[in-house]
Design a protein around this motif. Structure first.
Motif, PDB file in Angstrom:
ATOM      1  N   LYS B   2      74.343 -39.610  86.827  1.00 38.59           N
ATOM      2  CA  LYS B   2      75.447 -39.989  87.705  1.00 38.59           C
ATOM      3  C   LYS B   2      74.934 -40.614  88.984  1.00 38.59           C
ATOM      4  O   LYS B   2      73.781 -40.482  89.331  1.00 38.59           O
ATOM      5  CB  LYS B   2      76.285 -38.745  88.040  1.00 38.59           C
ATOM      6  CG  LYS B   2      76.947 -38.156  86.809  1.00 38.59           C
ATOM      7  CD  LYS B   2      78.186 -37.403  87.171  1.00 38.59           C
ATOM      8  CE  LYS B   2      79.003 -37.146  85.917  1.00 38.59           C
ATOM      9  NZ  LYS B   2      80.325 -36.680  86.190  1.00 38.59           N
ATOM     10  N   GLY B   3      75.822 -41.287  89.660  1.00 35.16           N
ATOM     11  CA  GLY B   3      75.428 -41.911  90.906  1.00 35.16           C
ATOM     12  C   GLY B   3      76.622 -42.058  91.823  1.00 35.16           C
ATOM     13  O   GLY B   3      77.724 -41.616  91.500  1.00 35.16           O
ATOM     14  N   LYS B   4      76.384 -42.617  92.996  1.00 32.64           N
ATOM     15  CA  LYS B   4      77.480 -42.840  93.934  1.00 32.64           C
ATOM     16  C   LYS B   4      77.561 -44.311  94.273  1.00 32.64           C
ATOM     17  O   LYS B   4      76.548 -44.935  94.591  1.00 32.64           O
ATOM     18  CB  LYS B   4      77.244 -42.034  95.218  1.00 32.64           C
ATOM     19  CG  LYS B   4      77.535 -40.563  95.066  1.00 32.64           C
ATOM     20  CD  LYS B   4      77.253 -39.826  96.352  1.00 32.64           C
ATOM     21  CE  LYS B   4      77.536 -38.331  96.188  1.00 32.64           C
ATOM     22  NZ  LYS B   4      77.154 -37.560  97.368  1.00 32.64           N
ATOM     23  N   ILE B 166      71.323 -43.738  93.067  1.00 26.38           N
ATOM     24  CA  ILE B 166      71.152 -42.888  91.893  1.00 26.38           C
ATOM     25  C   ILE B 166      69.971 -41.954  92.136  1.00 26.38           C
ATOM     26  O   ILE B 166      68.859 -42.424  92.398  1.00 26.38           O
ATOM     27  CB  ILE B 166      70.856 -43.741  90.643  1.00 26.38           C
ATOM     28  CG1 ILE B 166      71.917 -44.832  90.486  1.00 26.38           C
ATOM     29  CG2 ILE B 166      70.805 -42.875  89.393  1.00 26.38           C
ATOM     30  CD1 ILE B 166      71.410 -46.026  89.747  1.00 26.38           C
ATOM     31  N   PRO B 167      70.181 -40.643  92.086  1.00 26.95           N
ATOM     32  CA  PRO B 167      69.049 -39.733  92.279  1.00 26.95           C
ATOM     33  C   PRO B 167      68.265 -39.558  90.982  1.00 26.95           C
ATOM     34  O   PRO B 167      68.849 -39.457  89.906  1.00 26.95           O
ATOM     35  CB  PRO B 167      69.726 -38.422  92.686  1.00 26.95           C
ATOM     36  CG  PRO B 167      71.060 -38.478  92.038  1.00 26.95           C
ATOM     37  CD  PRO B 167      71.452 -39.910  91.907  1.00 26.95           C
ATOM     38  N   TYR B 176      71.139 -37.881  99.147  1.00 26.82           N
ATOM     39  CA  TYR B 176      72.295 -38.014  98.259  1.00 26.82           C
ATOM     40  C   TYR B 176      73.481 -37.190  98.751  1.00 26.82           C
ATOM     41  O   TYR B 176      74.617 -37.639  98.725  1.00 26.82           O
ATOM     42  CB  TYR B 176      71.865 -37.571  96.861  1.00 26.82           C
ATOM     43  CG  TYR B 176      72.824 -37.947  95.768  1.00 26.82           C
ATOM     44  CD1 TYR B 176      73.082 -39.284  95.484  1.00 26.82           C
ATOM     45  CD2 TYR B 176      73.442 -36.965  94.996  1.00 26.82           C
ATOM     46  CE1 TYR B 176      73.947 -39.634  94.472  1.00 26.82           C
ATOM     47  CE2 TYR B 176      74.298 -37.304  93.981  1.00 26.82           C
ATOM     48  CZ  TYR B 176      74.555 -38.638  93.721  1.00 26.82           C
ATOM     49  OH  TYR B 176      75.408 -38.984  92.724  1.00 26.82           O
ATOM     50  N   GLU B 177      73.202 -35.976  99.244  1.00 27.19           N
ATOM     51  CA  GLU B 177      74.298 -35.104  99.675  1.00 27.19           C
ATOM     52  C   GLU B 177      74.949 -35.585 100.959  1.00 27.19           C
ATOM     53  O   GLU B 177      76.065 -35.211 101.282  1.00 27.19           O
ATOM     54  CB  GLU B 177      73.788 -33.671  99.827  1.00 27.19           C
ATOM     55  CG  GLU B 177      73.694 -32.974  98.485  1.00 27.19           C
ATOM     56  CD  GLU B 177      72.903 -31.688  98.549  1.00 27.19           C
ATOM     57  OE1 GLU B 177      72.455 -31.325  99.650  1.00 27.19           O
ATOM     58  OE2 GLU B 177      72.749 -31.064  97.493  1.00 27.19           O
ATOM     59  N   LEU B 178      74.234 -36.407 101.718  1.00 26.98           N
ATOM     60  CA  LEU B 178      74.793 -36.902 102.975  1.00 26.98           C
ATOM     61  C   LEU B 178      75.733 -38.083 102.773  1.00 26.98           C
ATOM     62  O   LEU B 178      76.454 -38.477 103.680  1.00 26.98           O
ATOM     63  CB  LEU B 178      73.658 -37.327 103.914  1.00 26.98           C
ATOM     64  CG  LEU B 178      72.737 -36.219 104.425  1.00 26.98           C
ATOM     65  CD1 LEU B 178      71.619 -36.816 105.237  1.00 26.98           C
ATOM     66  CD2 LEU B 178      73.517 -35.216 105.272  1.00 26.98           C
ATOM     67  N   ILE B 179      75.698 -38.658 101.579  1.00 29.17           N
ATOM     68  CA  ILE B 179      76.543 -39.818 101.325  1.00 29.17           C
ATOM     69  C   ILE B 179      77.944 -39.354 100.970  1.00 29.17           C
ATOM     70  O   ILE B 179      78.131 -38.504 100.092  1.00 29.17           O
ATOM     71  CB  ILE B 179      75.927 -40.691 100.211  1.00 29.17           C
ATOM     72  CG1 ILE B 179      74.643 -41.322 100.743  1.00 29.17           C
ATOM     73  CG2 ILE B 179      76.903 -41.757  99.750  1.00 29.17           C
ATOM     74  CD1 ILE B 179      73.847 -42.067  99.739  1.00 29.17           C
ATOM     75  N   ALA B 182      82.336 -40.537  96.523  1.00 30.79           N
ATOM     76  CA  ALA B 182      82.476 -39.610  95.413  1.00 30.79           C
ATOM     77  C   ALA B 182      81.490 -39.959  94.305  1.00 30.79           C
ATOM     78  O   ALA B 182      81.146 -41.126  94.103  1.00 30.79           O
ATOM     79  CB  ALA B 182      83.894 -39.681  94.875  1.00 30.79           C
ATOM     80  N   GLU B 183      81.029 -38.902  93.608  1.00 24.94           N
ATOM     81  CA  GLU B 183      80.097 -39.123  92.516  1.00 24.94           C
ATOM     82  C   GLU B 183      80.855 -39.629  91.293  1.00 24.94           C
ATOM     83  O   GLU B 183      81.965 -39.193  91.016  1.00 24.94           O
ATOM     84  CB  GLU B 183      79.402 -37.809  92.173  1.00 24.94           C
ATOM     85  CG  GLU B 183      78.218 -37.982  91.255  1.00 24.94           C
ATOM     86  CD  GLU B 183      77.408 -36.705  91.160  1.00 24.94           C
ATOM     87  OE1 GLU B 183      78.010 -35.665  90.844  1.00 24.94           O
ATOM     88  OE2 GLU B 183      76.195 -36.758  91.398  1.00 24.94           O
TER      89      GLU B 183
END
Lengths: 135, 336
Positions: B2-4, B166-167, B176-179, B182-183
């Motif tokens: 998954k990505g954002k 993309i992590p 990633y968590e700071l962005i 939505a995933e």
């Protein structure tokens, strides 16, 4: 140089030999009165994996016509797994030599301490091959 | 996976939040009018340049010998630089706990020695500009790994020119968590770079000697190479690179009277030493004052030799460098 010890050969081969097998084989070849060419200079190393490919390249560029690395058969290493690393390294180095059209100038032999005859055979074969190429 | 989906503003907001930490640092590219520079940001980041079309040096060399575990260094690099970072972590030259390194899709680069090229700012225009450019570096022309799929996270562009983050590893969560976006599932298609068919490298000693005749042994190619890291290089001492008395002695006792000595040997040894880890960035050719086509040889040899073991440098953090591992039942015909 002392008379009688002068080396007349024009083909020089440097051999890195493991002290537990291939070097013992070369000693045994001597005690069995087997002859191998004078141009072959054998260097004793503690294990064939002691041979950094840099040594091989240095020997080639400082005038050796050929280099061989000789170690114990895979699985028989005195240090358990040294020659597995040698196998990968020298195999890749041979591929690199091939990329520069220098095939035949580097060889890898597996020779146990008992295989004096194999040692002489392999070394003589390499010597003759290089001598033919030099003509 | 998954990505954002993000915009550049989302990314900058997240980076600003990340830099609030005292020990946090961001290393990224900046665009200053015409010039593109690598720089570090602390505390705040006004703007960064994601797609840098100018190549100076492989930025991963600045990560070498970071051994402290306390920092949080976030890097936004090109794929070749992220791969060099992965190799350096395997070679234990970077403390991977303090560095989070991501890769951005790359469109190819031109040499920083060329002035007066005005690059479009929009990634869309930049891509077509670089694809039609005659000044693309040889390393980029032959590059087959231009996608941001290396390192801890990737910043990629999909076929509709949206930016995605993309992590790939757990470490990427710092960013990633700071962005705030939505995933979601990844789009089916990312922007793919053209595949170029590589030929197997084949040369001869004569050709090699001709090309390297100009070498002056400045050792720039070694010093700028990201994966050539040995502190005690053999070419620092008189045995391999004689100077002064040692040079005169070695000329007198050998048949080889060229000065500087051992050029071919130096390049052969270095070529072998980086044969598995070379990322093909072409940094050596950039650094060469003599304009020797180093990339052709170094990259050619590395592709040929790492192909023997199906190894791609920088592909995976876990994959071991071939010379440091073995399988018992392989290479039955290695001996002669």
């Amino acid at each position: 140089m002392e008379k009688g010890f002068e080396i007349k050969d024009d083909v020089n081969i440097v051999g890195f030999t493991c002290s537990y097998c291939a070097f013992k084989a070369s000693e045994m070849a001597g005690s069995l009165r087997l002859k191998y060419p004078e141009g072959v200079k054998v260097i004793q190393v503690p294990c064939s994996s002691r041979v950094d490919p840099a040594f091989v390249i240095k020997a080639i560029f400082e005038g050796a016509d050929g280099v061989f690395v000789a170690g114990c058969h895979p699985g028989d290493c005195h240090f358990i797994k040294g020659n597995y690393f040698t196998r990968r390294r020298i195999y890749a180095l041979k591929e690199m030599f091939e990329a520069f059209s220098m095939k035949g100038r580097l060889k890898l032999f597996w020779i146990s301490a008992a295989e004096a005859r194999k040692f002489v055979e392999k070394v003589t074969e390499m010597y003759n091959h290089l001598k033919e190429g030099k003509k | 996976m998954k990505g954002k989906r993000i915009t550049k503003k989302d990314l900058l907001d997240a980076l600003k939040k990340f830099l609030k930490d005292e020990l946090a640092l961001l290393i990224a590219f900046e665009r200053d009018n015409k010039a593109f520079k690598i720089r570090a940001y602390k505390k705040d980041v006004p703007d960064i340049c994601l797609f840098n079309p100018v190549y100076e040096a492989n930025t991963a060399i600045y990560l070498r010998r970071i051994f402290s575990e306390d920092f949080k260094i976030l890097c936004i690099f090109r794929p070749c630089e992220a791969r060099a970072y992965v190799e350096l972590t395997k070679l234990t030259q970077v403390e991977s706990r303090s560095v989070i390194c991501g890769s951005v899709d790359c469109f190819g680069t031109v040499s920083s020695k060329l002035d007066n090229i005005v690059f479009p700012e929009n990634p869309q225009d930049l891509k077509s500009f670089l694809e039609n450019s005659k000044n693309l570096r040889y390393a980029c022309m032959t590059c087959r790994l231009k996608n941001g799929v290396f390192g801890d996270f990737g910043l990629r562009i999909d076929s509709d020119w949206n930016l995605w983050v993309i992590p790939y590893t757990g470490k990427a969560n710092v960013l990633y968590e700071l962005i705030s976006s939505a995933e979601s599932d990844l789009p089916r298609e990312f922007l793919e770079n053209q595949e170029r068919n590589g030929q197997v490298f084949q040369s001869s000693l004569d050709e090699f000697k001709r090309d390297f005749d100009k070498c002056i042994m400045c050792l720039n190619c070694r010093d700028i190479c990201p994966v050539c890291y040995c502190v005690d290089c053999v070419f620092n001492n008189d045995e391999y690179l004689p100077k002064g008395d040692a040079l005169i002695n070695s000329i007198l006792r050998s048949n080889d009277a060229q000065i500087p000595k051992n050029k071919e040997m130096y390049h052969f040894i270095r070529m072998y030493h980086v044969s598995q880890t070379c990322v093909g960035c072409g940094g050596c050719e950039e650094a060469c004052p003599q304009g020797i086509p180093l990339t052709k040889y170094y990259k050619g040899i590395s592709e040929r030799l790492s192909g023997l073991f199906d190894y791609v440098s920088g592909r995976d953090f876990e994959e071991k460098i071939p010379y440091t591992t073995f399988r018992e039942d392989e290479l039955p015909n290695a001996d002669d």
